[in-house]
Motif scaffolding. Sequence first.
Motif, PDB file in Angstrom:
ATOM      1  N   SER A 120      -4.493  11.424   3.193  1.00 16.89           N
ATOM      2  CA  SER A 120      -5.492  12.476   3.036  1.00 16.89           C
ATOM      3  C   SER A 120      -6.766  12.137   3.803  1.00 16.89           C
ATOM      4  O   SER A 120      -7.531  13.024   4.180  1.00 16.89           O
ATOM      5  CB  SER A 120      -5.810  12.688   1.558  1.00 16.89           C
ATOM      6  OG  SER A 120      -6.577  11.620   1.029  1.00 16.89           O
ATOM      7  N   TYR A 121      -7.011  10.846   4.063  1.00 16.06           N
ATOM      8  CA  TYR A 121      -8.167  10.432   4.861  1.00 16.06           C
ATOM      9  C   TYR A 121      -7.872  10.515   6.364  1.00 16.06           C
ATOM     10  O   TYR A 121      -8.724  10.891   7.164  1.00 16.06           O
ATOM     11  CB  TYR A 121      -8.568   8.976   4.549  1.00 16.06           C
ATOM     12  CG  TYR A 121      -8.819   8.676   3.101  1.00 16.06           C
ATOM     13  CD1 TYR A 121      -9.503   9.556   2.281  1.00 16.06           C
ATOM     14  CD2 TYR A 121      -8.372   7.475   2.550  1.00 16.06           C
ATOM     15  CE1 TYR A 121      -9.737   9.259   0.943  1.00 16.06           C
ATOM     16  CE2 TYR A 121      -8.606   7.175   1.215  1.00 16.06           C
ATOM     17  CZ  TYR A 121      -9.282   8.061   0.424  1.00 16.06           C
ATOM     18  OH  TYR A 121      -9.510   7.765  -0.904  1.00 16.06           O
ATOM     19  N   PHE A 122      -6.648  10.119   6.770  1.00 19.18           N
ATOM     20  CA  PHE A 122      -6.377   9.909   8.183  1.00 19.18           C
ATOM     21  C   PHE A 122      -5.304  10.801   8.778  1.00 19.18           C
ATOM     22  O   PHE A 122      -5.340  11.102   9.967  1.00 19.18           O
ATOM     23  CB  PHE A 122      -5.960   8.444   8.423  1.00 19.18           C
ATOM     24  CG  PHE A 122      -7.002   7.455   8.005  1.00 19.18           C
ATOM     25  CD1 PHE A 122      -8.123   7.232   8.775  1.00 19.18           C
ATOM     26  CD2 PHE A 122      -6.866   6.745   6.829  1.00 19.18           C
ATOM     27  CE1 PHE A 122      -9.085   6.330   8.399  1.00 19.18           C
ATOM     28  CE2 PHE A 122      -7.832   5.830   6.431  1.00 19.18           C
ATOM     29  CZ  PHE A 122      -8.933   5.631   7.219  1.00 19.18           C
ATOM     30  N   GLY A 123      -4.285  11.159   8.022  1.00 16.41           N
ATOM     31  CA  GLY A 123      -3.149  11.860   8.610  1.00 16.41           C
ATOM     32  C   GLY A 123      -2.426  10.956   9.576  1.00 16.41           C
ATOM     33  O   GLY A 123      -2.286   9.753   9.349  1.00 16.41           O
TER      34      GLY A 123
ATOM     35  N   LEU B  38       0.794  -1.224   0.000  1.00 17.41           N
ATOM     36  CA  LEU B  38       0.000   0.000   0.000  1.00 17.41           C
ATOM     37  C   LEU B  38       0.830   1.279   0.000  1.00 17.41           C
ATOM     38  O   LEU B  38       0.267   2.380  -0.027  1.00 17.41           O
ATOM     39  CB  LEU B  38      -0.946   0.016   1.215  1.00 17.41           C
ATOM     40  CG  LEU B  38      -2.071  -1.017   1.231  1.00 17.41           C
ATOM     41  CD1 LEU B  38      -2.924  -0.850   2.477  1.00 17.41           C
ATOM     42  CD2 LEU B  38      -2.932  -0.905  -0.018  1.00 17.41           C
ATOM     43  N   GLU B  39       2.139   1.165   0.038  1.00 17.47           N
ATOM     44  CA  GLU B  39       2.978   2.359   0.121  1.00 17.47           C
ATOM     45  C   GLU B  39       2.750   3.319  -1.046  1.00 17.47           C
ATOM     46  O   GLU B  39       2.813   4.537  -0.886  1.00 17.47           O
ATOM     47  CB  GLU B  39       4.449   1.983   0.206  1.00 17.47           C
ATOM     48  CG  GLU B  39       4.945   1.736   1.616  1.00 17.47           C
ATOM     49  CD  GLU B  39       4.834   2.965   2.519  1.00 17.47           C
ATOM     50  OE1 GLU B  39       4.828   4.103   2.011  1.00 17.47           O
ATOM     51  OE2 GLU B  39       4.756   2.787   3.745  1.00 17.47           O
ATOM     52  N   ALA B  40       2.483   2.785  -2.222  1.00 21.69           N
ATOM     53  CA  ALA B  40       2.267   3.642  -3.381  1.00 21.69           C
ATOM     54  C   ALA B  40       1.022   4.508  -3.236  1.00 21.69           C
ATOM     55  O   ALA B  40       0.885   5.528  -3.922  1.00 21.69           O
ATOM     56  CB  ALA B  40       2.161   2.788  -4.646  1.00 21.69           C
ATOM     57  N   LYS B  41       0.121   4.121  -2.327  1.00 27.15           N
ATOM     58  CA  LYS B  41      -1.117   4.867  -2.114  1.00 27.15           C
ATOM     59  C   LYS B  41      -1.067   5.703  -0.831  1.00 27.15           C
ATOM     60  O   LYS B  41      -2.099   6.170  -0.359  1.00 27.15           O
ATOM     61  CB  LYS B  41      -2.305   3.906  -2.066  1.00 27.15           C
ATOM     62  CG  LYS B  41      -2.525   3.147  -3.367  1.00 27.15           C
ATOM     63  CD  LYS B  41      -3.775   2.275  -3.290  1.00 27.15           C
ATOM     64  CE  LYS B  41      -4.022   1.578  -4.618  1.00 27.15           C
ATOM     65  NZ  LYS B  41      -5.248   0.737  -4.587  1.00 27.15           N
ATOM     66  N   ARG B  42       0.122   5.883  -0.267  1.00 31.85           N
ATOM     67  CA  ARG B  42       0.232   6.573   1.021  1.00 31.85           C
ATOM     68  C   ARG B  42      -0.371   7.977   0.981  1.00 31.85           C
ATOM     69  O   ARG B  42      -1.091   8.375   1.890  1.00 31.85           O
ATOM     70  CB  ARG B  42       1.687   6.627   1.483  1.00 31.85           C
ATOM     71  CG  ARG B  42       1.870   7.417   2.789  1.00 31.85           C
ATOM     72  CD  ARG B  42       3.260   7.299   3.349  1.00 31.85           C
ATOM     73  NE  ARG B  42       3.487   5.999   3.959  1.00 31.85           N
ATOM     74  CZ  ARG B  42       3.118   5.683   5.200  1.00 31.85           C
ATOM     75  NH1 ARG B  42       2.466   6.573   5.961  1.00 31.85           N
ATOM     76  NH2 ARG B  42       3.367   4.489   5.689  1.00 31.85           N
TER      77      ARG B  42
END
Length: 295
Positions: free
Chosen positions: A290-293, A281-285
């Motif tokens: 942006s959802y959680f911080g 999932l790193e590519a979607k960090r």
Amino acid sequence: MIQGIHHISAFIKDFETTHHFYQDILGYRLVKNTVNQTNLKMRHLFYGDYAGTPGTVLTFFEIPRIGHTYEGAHYFGRVSLGVPAGSLAFWERRLDRYGYLFERDETGILLDDPDGMKLRLMEISEVISAKLATRHSDIRQEEQIIRIVQVEICTNVPLETEKWLREIGFQGEAGHLSDDKAGSFTQIIPNVLAEKTRFGRGAIDHIAYALRSKEEVDRLHASAMRKGFVVEELADRGYFKSLYLRDPGFGRIEFASLEPGFTLDEKLDELGSTLSLPPVLEAKRAEIESYFGGI
């Protein structure tokens, strides 16, 4: 061979309430702050001993608009947590001081967490080791929760469920299965309800049992396919590899590898301190942050 319970996962309404209960009151450590890998907008929190040792871990999916749970034909019931012999009086005082209602019977202390998940604190003849004891609270090592001792499967197909578990490798007396090595138990409780369970706050989504390696997870997957079991998913979660099966009552049962563990992407003394993502999932960090911080 089953290595005992790996973790138990349930649904919660909000992080703050759950965090206060499990970290501040029960003394658990937040060992992984991450996301549901099948729903990246859903927070997934892991609590356990200092190292997040399999067998100690409770995980929670945060769903702010979640409704109430309605128990039906098949659901996962009370979770029993082991505490050191002689420590129940301490836990009674502590729960009373924090204003949590509980009952005491011959098995231990019965209580619900803030979302309604049923818990039991029961004495066992163990004490958590110094290196695994959490360090952020005023709970002494001699009084800390040690591990998950027992889970309950409440089902209207108890014989089929027990037979299914035995085929996978569980042992023990009728209705009370175990792994002799791990010292944890799965109690099968007959249930006469016919309606389907509606999952909501405090409901357990799945029980995860431990296998030693990713290769053992693959072998169980092959065996489950040969036997015609309902296979839901085989996935590498980064911190462990998981096989999800459906039992005869259609409850979700996971089998997770003990390796590589939660130090895959965080140092031991930094566990839970950042928004942690497995390599896949790193590519979607940026999207996820942006959802959680942070926490």
